[in-house]
Design an enzyme around this catalytic site. Structure first.
Site, PDB file in Angstrom:
ATOM      1  N   HIS A  58       0.844  -1.208   0.000  1.00  0.00           N
ATOM      2  CA  HIS A  58       0.000   0.000   0.000  1.00  0.00           C
ATOM      3  C   HIS A  58       0.869   1.244   0.000  1.00  0.00           C
ATOM      4  CE1 HIS A  58       0.719  -0.525   4.302  1.00  0.00           C
ATOM      5  NE2 HIS A  58       0.188   0.643   4.579  1.00  0.00           N
ATOM      6  N   HIS A  60       1.400   3.932   1.855  1.00  0.00           N
ATOM      7  CA  HIS A  60       1.943   4.698   2.988  1.00  0.00           C
ATOM      8  C   HIS A  60       3.477   4.816   2.913  1.00  0.00           C
ATOM      9  CE1 HIS A  60      -1.872   4.157   5.660  1.00  0.00           C
ATOM     10  NE2 HIS A  60      -1.946   5.226   4.884  1.00  0.00           N
ATOM     11  N   ASP A  62       5.870   4.705   4.918  1.00  0.00           N
ATOM     12  CA  ASP A  62       6.754   3.758   5.610  1.00  0.00           C
ATOM     13  C   ASP A  62       6.772   2.388   4.930  1.00  0.00           C
ATOM     14  OD1 ASP A  62       4.053   3.631   6.567  1.00  0.00           O
ATOM     15  OD2 ASP A  62       4.708   2.422   8.281  1.00  0.00           O
ATOM     16  N   HIS A  63       6.135   2.308   3.753  1.00  0.00           N
ATOM     17  CA  HIS A  63       6.164   1.075   2.957  1.00  0.00           C
ATOM     18  C   HIS A  63       6.762   1.301   1.567  1.00  0.00           C
ATOM     19  CE1 HIS A  63       3.535  -1.195   5.819  1.00  0.00           C
ATOM     20  NE2 HIS A  63       3.323   0.045   6.193  1.00  0.00           N
ATOM     21  N   HIS A 116      -7.522  -0.721   5.435  1.00  0.00           N
ATOM     22  CA  HIS A 116      -6.522   0.194   5.999  1.00  0.00           C
ATOM     23  C   HIS A 116      -6.317   1.355   5.021  1.00  0.00           C
ATOM     24  CE1 HIS A 116      -2.858   1.445   8.073  1.00  0.00           C
ATOM     25  NE2 HIS A 116      -2.172   1.331   6.957  1.00  0.00           N
ATOM     26  N   ASP A 133      -0.290  -3.763   6.281  1.00  0.00           N
ATOM     27  CA  ASP A 133      -0.925  -3.247   7.498  1.00  0.00           C
ATOM     28  C   ASP A 133      -2.391  -3.673   7.589  1.00  0.00           C
ATOM     29  OD1 ASP A 133       1.464  -2.039   7.975  1.00  0.00           O
ATOM     30  OD2 ASP A 133       0.756   0.023   7.713  1.00  0.00           O
ATOM     31  N   HIS A 171       4.673  -4.630  10.650  1.00  0.00           N
ATOM     32  CA  HIS A 171       5.078  -3.904  11.859  1.00  0.00           C
ATOM     33  C   HIS A 171       5.214  -4.851  13.041  1.00  0.00           C
ATOM     34  CE1 HIS A 171       4.560   0.339  10.592  1.00  0.00           C
ATOM     35  NE2 HIS A 171       3.592  -0.135   9.808  1.00  0.00           N
TER      36      HIS A 171
HETATM   37 ZN    ZN Z   1      -0.073   1.714   6.484  1.00  0.00          ZN
END
Ligand code: ZN
Length: 248
Positions: A58, A60, A62-63, A116, A133, A171
């Site tokens: 996805h 985001h 942090d990905h 998410h 996530d 995570h």
């Molecule tokens: Zn995320």
């Protein structure tokens, strides 16, 4: 395609992210959700690996934020969801798409799991699930762009995979999720053992312990009714416990 040599190891990144590294005894490798490039480049250099593939779940930061820098160093093919917010995707992956990584002798099936985020996907193959996530050990992702109904649908889809599936989420939230799971089902002793869970976790264990996979269990529905007296099994219970977790 089958392989018995696929090795999946975590590269810790940012605060509590795991970038999963896939190798198969050769020089070629793949990474899942590189939120930053530094830790990946370091491991690839140390191990003498060539990055052939990047799989994204996805949009985001942090990905995906490590992708441009990784592509400066390696000619990797990027798989990801249909989402303009991701700067580089070479192969858009829809429901049922088969991701083939011939150098690693593996392939993964794509599942669309919007909840998410609206374009979140997961990859399943070789007994491994890369779910970003969406599903965590003892928890699930926040509802940023989807509804409780979307999350119920997404988790039902993942819960239907074989019980021996290894869950590689993105995570390290297990400890905090365990405290919450015990709050939802305080009488369940088996959760205490789960306090030691490290990733990957086994899907069958998640089905027995993760409250977000148990929204039709009496114990979870009854607890959800303390928040929403009208809560029925399934979506309404999902909505109630997800809202509870948001402020837990
Ligand atoms: Zn995320």
């Amino acid at each position: 395609m089958m392989s018995d040599k696929l090795s999946i190891t975590p590269i810790p990144a940012l605060t509590d992210n795991y970038i999963w590294l896939l190798t198969n005894g050769g020089n070629d490798c793949a990474v899942v959700d590189p939120g930053e490039a530094g830790p990946v480049l370091k491991v690839l250099e140390q191990e003498g690996l060539n990055l052939s593939y990047i799989l994204l779940t996805h949009h985001h930061y942090d990905h995906v934020d490590g992708v441009p820098e990784l592509l400066e160093h390696y000619d990797a093919k990027v798989f990801g969801p249909a989402d303009d917010r991701i700067p580089v995707v070479h192969q858009v992956c829809r429901e049922g798409f088969e991701v083939q990584l011939p150098e690693l002798n593996v392939s993964f099936q794509v599942f669309e799991v919007p909840a998410h985020t609206r374009s979140h996907i997961a990859y399943f193959g070789e007994n491994a699930l890369f779910c970003g996530d969406t599903l965590f050990s003892l928890g699930c992702g926040r509802l940023f762009e989807g509804t409780a109904s979307d999350m119920q649908k997404a988790l039902d889809k993942l819960a239907a995979l074989p019980a021996d599936t290894q869950v590689y989420c993105a995570h390290e939230y297990t400890q905090a999720n365990c405290k919450f799971a015990l709050a939802v089902e305080p009488d369940i002793d088996r959760l205490r053992a789960a306090n030691k869970i490290t990733l990957p976790s086994r899907l069958g264990d998640e089905l027995a312990t993760n409250p977000f996979l148990r929204t039709r269990a009496d114990s979870v529905v009854n607890m959800a009714r303390k928040i929403d007296p009208e809560a029925t099994p399934g979506i309404a219970t999902m909505a109630a416990i997800r809202a509870w977790k948001d402020r837990f």
